[in-house]
Motif scaffolding. Structure first.
Motif, PDB file in Angstrom:
ATOM      1  N   ASP A 179       0.831  -1.210   0.000  1.00 32.11           N
ATOM      2  CA  ASP A 179       0.000   0.000   0.000  1.00 32.11           C
ATOM      3  C   ASP A 179       0.864   1.258   0.000  1.00 32.11           C
ATOM      4  O   ASP A 179       2.091   1.186  -0.034  1.00 32.11           O
ATOM      5  N   GLN A 180       0.192   2.417   0.017  1.00 33.44           N
ATOM      6  CA  GLN A 180       0.913   3.685  -0.095  1.00 33.44           C
ATOM      7  C   GLN A 180       1.822   3.960   1.097  1.00 33.44           C
ATOM      8  O   GLN A 180       2.697   4.816   1.030  1.00 33.44           O
ATOM      9  N   ASN A 181       1.595   3.240   2.218  1.00 33.28           N
ATOM     10  CA  ASN A 181       2.477   3.391   3.382  1.00 33.28           C
ATOM     11  C   ASN A 181       3.566   2.336   3.422  1.00 33.28           C
ATOM     12  O   ASN A 181       4.286   2.228   4.419  1.00 33.28           O
ATOM     13  N   GLY A 182       3.622   1.518   2.361  1.00 34.59           N
ATOM     14  CA  GLY A 182       4.647   0.482   2.309  1.00 34.59           C
ATOM     15  C   GLY A 182       4.279  -0.793   3.032  1.00 34.59           C
ATOM     16  O   GLY A 182       5.103  -1.684   3.183  1.00 34.59           O
ATOM     17  N   ARG A 183       3.042  -0.871   3.496  1.00 29.48           N
ATOM     18  CA  ARG A 183       2.610  -2.088   4.200  1.00 29.48           C
ATOM     19  C   ARG A 183       2.124  -3.134   3.213  1.00 29.48           C
ATOM     20  O   ARG A 183       1.481  -2.808   2.210  1.00 29.48           O
ATOM     21  N   LYS A 184       2.425  -4.376   3.529  1.00 30.63           N
ATOM     22  CA  LYS A 184       2.023  -5.478   2.642  1.00 30.63           C
ATOM     23  C   LYS A 184       0.593  -5.914   2.927  1.00 30.63           C
ATOM     24  O   LYS A 184       0.150  -5.953   4.062  1.00 30.63           O
ATOM     25  N   HIS A 185      -0.108  -6.264   1.860  1.00 27.83           N
ATOM     26  CA  HIS A 185      -1.453  -6.821   1.971  1.00 27.83           C
ATOM     27  C   HIS A 185      -1.555  -8.024   1.051  1.00 27.83           C
ATOM     28  O   HIS A 185      -0.848  -8.115   0.063  1.00 27.83           O
ATOM     29  N   HIS A 186      -2.462  -8.921   1.378  1.00 29.79           N
ATOM     30  CA  HIS A 186      -2.752 -10.044   0.490  1.00 29.79           C
ATOM     31  C   HIS A 186      -4.007  -9.704  -0.291  1.00 29.79           C
ATOM     32  O   HIS A 186      -5.006  -9.278   0.286  1.00 29.79           O
ATOM     33  N   LEU A 187      -3.908  -9.869  -1.603  1.00 31.77           N
ATOM     34  CA  LEU A 187      -5.052  -9.544  -2.452  1.00 31.77           C
ATOM     35  C   LEU A 187      -5.380 -10.762  -3.301  1.00 31.77           C
ATOM     36  O   LEU A 187      -4.485 -11.416  -3.844  1.00 31.77           O
ATOM     37  N   LYS A 188      -6.675 -11.070  -3.393  1.00 29.95           N
ATOM     38  CA  LYS A 188      -7.107 -12.186  -4.240  1.00 29.95           C
ATOM     39  C   LYS A 188      -7.781 -11.604  -5.479  1.00 29.95           C
ATOM     40  O   LYS A 188      -8.843 -10.981  -5.377  1.00 29.95           O
ATOM     41  N   ILE A 189      -7.134 -11.840  -6.624  1.00 31.95           N
ATOM     42  CA  ILE A 189      -7.635 -11.284  -7.873  1.00 31.95           C
ATOM     43  C   ILE A 189      -8.272 -12.415  -8.688  1.00 31.95           C
ATOM     44  O   ILE A 189      -7.582 -13.319  -9.149  1.00 31.95           O
ATOM     45  N   GLY A 190      -9.574 -12.348  -8.837  1.00 35.12           N
ATOM     46  CA  GLY A 190     -10.269 -13.339  -9.662  1.00 35.12           C
ATOM     47  C   GLY A 190     -10.098 -12.973 -11.125  1.00 35.12           C
ATOM     48  O   GLY A 190     -10.253 -11.813 -11.501  1.00 35.12           O
ATOM     49  N   VAL A 191      -9.771 -13.948 -11.952  1.00 38.34           N
ATOM     50  CA  VAL A 191      -9.592 -13.699 -13.388  1.00 38.34           C
ATOM     51  C   VAL A 191     -10.394 -14.745 -14.150  1.00 38.34           C
ATOM     52  O   VAL A 191     -10.241 -15.952 -13.910  1.00 38.34           O
ATOM     53  N   ILE A 192     -11.250 -14.291 -15.056  1.00 38.12           N
ATOM     54  CA  ILE A 192     -12.107 -15.196 -15.834  1.00 38.12           C
ATOM     55  C   ILE A 192     -12.037 -14.763 -17.301  1.00 38.12           C
ATOM     56  O   ILE A 192     -11.785 -13.588 -17.575  1.00 38.12           O
ATOM     57  N   ALA A 193     -12.234 -15.702 -18.232  1.00 39.03           N
ATOM     58  CA  ALA A 193     -12.084 -15.350 -19.647  1.00 39.03           C
ATOM     59  C   ALA A 193     -13.265 -15.838 -20.490  1.00 39.03           C
ATOM     60  O   ALA A 193     -13.858 -16.877 -20.204  1.00 39.03           O
ATOM     61  N   PHE A 194     -13.581 -15.054 -21.542  1.00 37.22           N
ATOM     62  CA  PHE A 194     -14.702 -15.354 -22.439  1.00 37.22           C
ATOM     63  C   PHE A 194     -14.292 -15.158 -23.894  1.00 37.22           C
ATOM     64  O   PHE A 194     -13.355 -14.410 -24.185  1.00 37.22           O
ATOM     65  N   MET A 195     -15.046 -15.792 -24.797  1.00 38.01           N
ATOM     66  CA  MET A 195     -14.857 -15.540 -26.234  1.00 38.01           C
ATOM     67  C   MET A 195     -16.204 -15.678 -26.949  1.00 38.01           C
ATOM     68  O   MET A 195     -17.143 -16.267 -26.394  1.00 38.01           O
ATOM     69  N   PRO A 196     -16.306 -15.156 -28.151  1.00 36.94           N
ATOM     70  CA  PRO A 196     -17.593 -15.208 -28.854  1.00 36.94           C
ATOM     71  C   PRO A 196     -18.035 -16.650 -29.153  1.00 36.94           C
ATOM     72  O   PRO A 196     -17.213 -17.507 -29.488  1.00 36.94           O
ATOM     73  N   THR A 197     -19.367 -16.873 -29.073  1.00 35.90           N
ATOM     74  CA  THR A 197     -19.911 -18.211 -29.351  1.00 35.90           C
ATOM     75  C   THR A 197     -19.810 -18.558 -30.841  1.00 35.90           C
ATOM     76  O   THR A 197     -19.987 -19.710 -31.214  1.00 35.90           O
ATOM     77  N   GLN A 198     -19.528 -17.547 -31.660  1.00 40.99           N
ATOM     78  CA  GLN A 198     -19.427 -17.762 -33.119  1.00 40.99           C
ATOM     79  C   GLN A 198     -18.345 -18.767 -33.508  1.00 40.99           C
ATOM     80  O   GLN A 198     -18.298 -19.214 -34.651  1.00 40.99           O
ATOM     81  N   ILE A 199     -17.487 -19.139 -32.572  1.00 41.49           N
ATOM     82  CA  ILE A 199     -16.466 -20.166 -32.887  1.00 41.49           C
ATOM     83  C   ILE A 199     -17.103 -21.433 -33.450  1.00 41.49           C
ATOM     84  O   ILE A 199     -16.500 -22.116 -34.264  1.00 41.49           O
ATOM     85  N   MET A 200     -18.334 -21.733 -33.016  1.00 40.47           N
ATOM     86  CA  MET A 200     -18.985 -22.964 -33.474  1.00 40.47           C
ATOM     87  C   MET A 200     -19.281 -22.905 -34.970  1.00 40.47           C
ATOM     88  O   MET A 200     -19.357 -23.943 -35.631  1.00 40.47           O
ATOM     89  N   LYS A 201     -19.423 -21.694 -35.504  1.00 42.12           N
ATOM     90  CA  LYS A 201     -19.612 -21.490 -36.950  1.00 42.12           C
ATOM     91  C   LYS A 201     -18.253 -21.398 -37.632  1.00 42.12           C
ATOM     92  O   LYS A 201     -17.967 -22.060 -38.601  1.00 42.12           O
ATOM     93  N   TRP A 202     -17.392 -20.519 -37.052  1.00 43.06           N
ATOM     94  CA  TRP A 202     -16.102 -20.210 -37.682  1.00 43.06           C
ATOM     95  C   TRP A 202     -15.174 -21.436 -37.749  1.00 43.06           C
ATOM     96  O   TRP A 202     -14.386 -21.571 -38.661  1.00 43.06           O
ATOM     97  N   ASP A 203     -15.240 -22.268 -36.707  1.00 46.18           N
ATOM     98  CA  ASP A 203     -14.343 -23.427 -36.648  1.00 46.18           C
ATOM     99  C   ASP A 203     -15.120 -24.728 -36.536  1.00 46.18           C
ATOM    100  O   ASP A 203     -14.706 -25.659 -35.840  1.00 46.18           O
ATOM    101  N   LYS A 204     -16.205 -24.783 -37.292  1.00 44.39           N
ATOM    102  CA  LYS A 204     -17.111 -25.939 -37.230  1.00 44.39           C
ATOM    103  C   LYS A 204     -16.356 -27.261 -37.379  1.00 44.39           C
ATOM    104  O   LYS A 204     -16.528 -28.184 -36.564  1.00 44.39           O
ATOM    105  N   ALA A 205     -15.503 -27.354 -38.380  1.00 45.65           N
ATOM    106  CA  ALA A 205     -14.811 -28.622 -38.671  1.00 45.65           C
ATOM    107  C   ALA A 205     -13.934 -29.061 -37.500  1.00 45.65           C
ATOM    108  O   ALA A 205     -13.821 -30.250 -37.214  1.00 45.65           O
ATOM    109  N   ASN A 206     -13.310 -28.094 -36.816  1.00 42.45           N
ATOM    110  CA  ASN A 206     -12.414 -28.423 -35.699  1.00 42.45           C
ATOM    111  C   ASN A 206     -13.152 -28.703 -34.392  1.00 42.45           C
ATOM    112  O   ASN A 206     -12.619 -29.382 -33.519  1.00 42.45           O
ATOM    113  N   LEU A 207     -14.355 -28.153 -34.261  1.00 43.58           N
ATOM    114  CA  LEU A 207     -14.988 -28.133 -32.933  1.00 43.58           C
ATOM    115  C   LEU A 207     -16.257 -28.956 -32.789  1.00 43.58           C
ATOM    116  O   LEU A 207     -16.592 -29.403 -31.680  1.00 43.58           O
ATOM    117  N   GLU A 208     -16.975 -29.172 -33.896  1.00 40.25           N
ATOM    118  CA  GLU A 208     -18.281 -29.832 -33.807  1.00 40.25           C
ATOM    119  C   GLU A 208     -18.169 -31.206 -33.136  1.00 40.25           C
ATOM    120  O   GLU A 208     -17.294 -32.001 -33.465  1.00 40.25           O
TER     121      GLU A 208
END
Ligand code: MN
Ligand code: MG
Length: 371
Positions: A179-208
């Protein structure tokens, strides 16, 4: 007073006099208690642009290349005490180097794909899978990500057979922050990821028959409460999707605006459409502030493509009654060239050396073809 003490006092007083700026600063600046500044860095849509090189023209191109963005990454990290680095997907395909590795040479056993070698070297905290990661098939993708030292994420692509997320849907990163006073803290950062559902059309041959994609917004609403229950203090969405303001549909390809309305998502790293956010392109858009880089009050950044920009979100967090809250969140980008096309940064020498073998192989391959 003995001689030793006297000398000691003299030295002390010299120190005081020779650092008037330091003592002045200490007397007048009052950092807030428990306030943490956290910088979040983004690359997106690299499309295998590791080197500042145009393989079609076989010449240097200073408008692209992670070897250039890497210099911005290191500089941006040095300016702050706490930072995280993410890639938002579409990093394996899109230039002759990517094609050469996937279709001609393949990934040698025990060897890393140079894109992941670069990610490891730069210590990315997590990366998202983009739609183009499926273009060479699931087998190649699985081989390519094997040596990644950071979590490789996506939450809305499901295995048909196992009926659960095909990739790791989210992680909760535990980080020590100062922190700004130089003190340590533990922080839990949630990270999640998304992509368009259109992959099922765009990469039909690879994914179906192998995977299926669920709508991004529905998936977010499903996972965010779970991440909160697991202790995420803040949540960052690696949203491999662009920004559009039309009426929402489950199949909206560019879902950032709709994701920004979901409670619990604090920060959005956008991509896919190869635009820069914040920028004047979005100046008359609803619920969008291009000065602060916020959509619906949430900081959003999109770092162009091919490594041409670094995305930066500066968060100010404060712990109140044991809970972290966001006091401020602003976003901006830094380019690797100016508007006239003049380089603003040198390339990172070490990274260039690390990816040069495959770069050189690709150039040699192109030369052999006589292109
Ligand atoms: Mn892309
Ligand atoms: Mg994409």
């Amino acid at each position: 007073m003995n001689k030793k003490t006297l000398i000691f006092l003299i030295i002390l007083s010299l120190f005081e006099f020779s650092h008037p700026a330091l003592s002045f600063k200490a007397a007048t600046v009052h950092p807030l208690p428990g306030v943490v500044d956290l910088r979040i860095l983004e690359t997106t849509d690299l499309h295998a642009s590791l080197v500042n090189y145009d393989y079609y023209q076989t010449r240097v191109d200073n408008r692209i290349g992670l070897v250039k963005t890497a210099t911005l990454i290191k500089k941006a990290r040095k300016e702050v005490q706490n930072s995280l680095l993410f890639d938002d997907g579409d990093h394996l395909k899109g230039n002759p180097l990517g094609e050469y590795l996937a279709r001609i040479r393949g990934i040698r056993k025990g060897k890393l794909h140079p894109v992941y070698r670069a990610f490891n070297y730069l210590h990315y905290d997590a990366v998202a899978i983009g739609n183009h990661e499926f273009n060479y098939g699931l087998e190649f993708l699985n081989a390519a990500v094997k040596g990644a030292k950071m979590p490789v994420l996506n939450a809305n692509v499901f295995s048909v057979k196992k009926k659960k997320p095909y990739f790791t849907p989210y992680v909760i990163l535990k980080r020590k922050v100062v922190d700004q006073n130089g003190r340590k803290h533990h922080l839990k950062i949630g990270v999640i990821a998304f992509m368009p559902t259109q992959i099922m059309k765009w990469d039909k041959a690879n994914l179906e028959g192998k995977v299926m994609a669920k709508p991004m917004v529905d998936t977010a609403k499903e996972f965010i409460p779970i991440m909160k229950s697991k202790g995420a203090d803040i949540i960052v969405a690696l949203a491999h999707t662009g920004i559009s303001y039309g009426t929402y549909s489950a199949e909206s390809e560019n879902a950032v605006y709709y994701l920004s309305k979901i409670p619990g998502i604090d920060v959005i790293l956008a991509g896919h459409s190869h635009n820069v956010f914040p920028s004047s392109v979005y100046k008359n858009s609803p619920d969008t502030n291009i000065e602060t880089g916020q959509i619906n009050g949430k900081p959003v950044v999109m770092a162009g493509a091919f490594g041409n920009h670094l995305g930066i979100i500066d968060l100010r967090l404060k712990k109140t009654n044991g809970q972290w809250g966001i006091l401020k969140g602003t976003s901006f980008t830094r380019p690797i060239v100016n508007d006239a096309g003049t380089s603003l940064v040198k390339r990172d020498k070490r990274l260039y050396q690390l990816v040069n073998p495959e770069h050189q192989e690709t150039v040699d391959f192109i030369n052999k073809l006589g292109l």
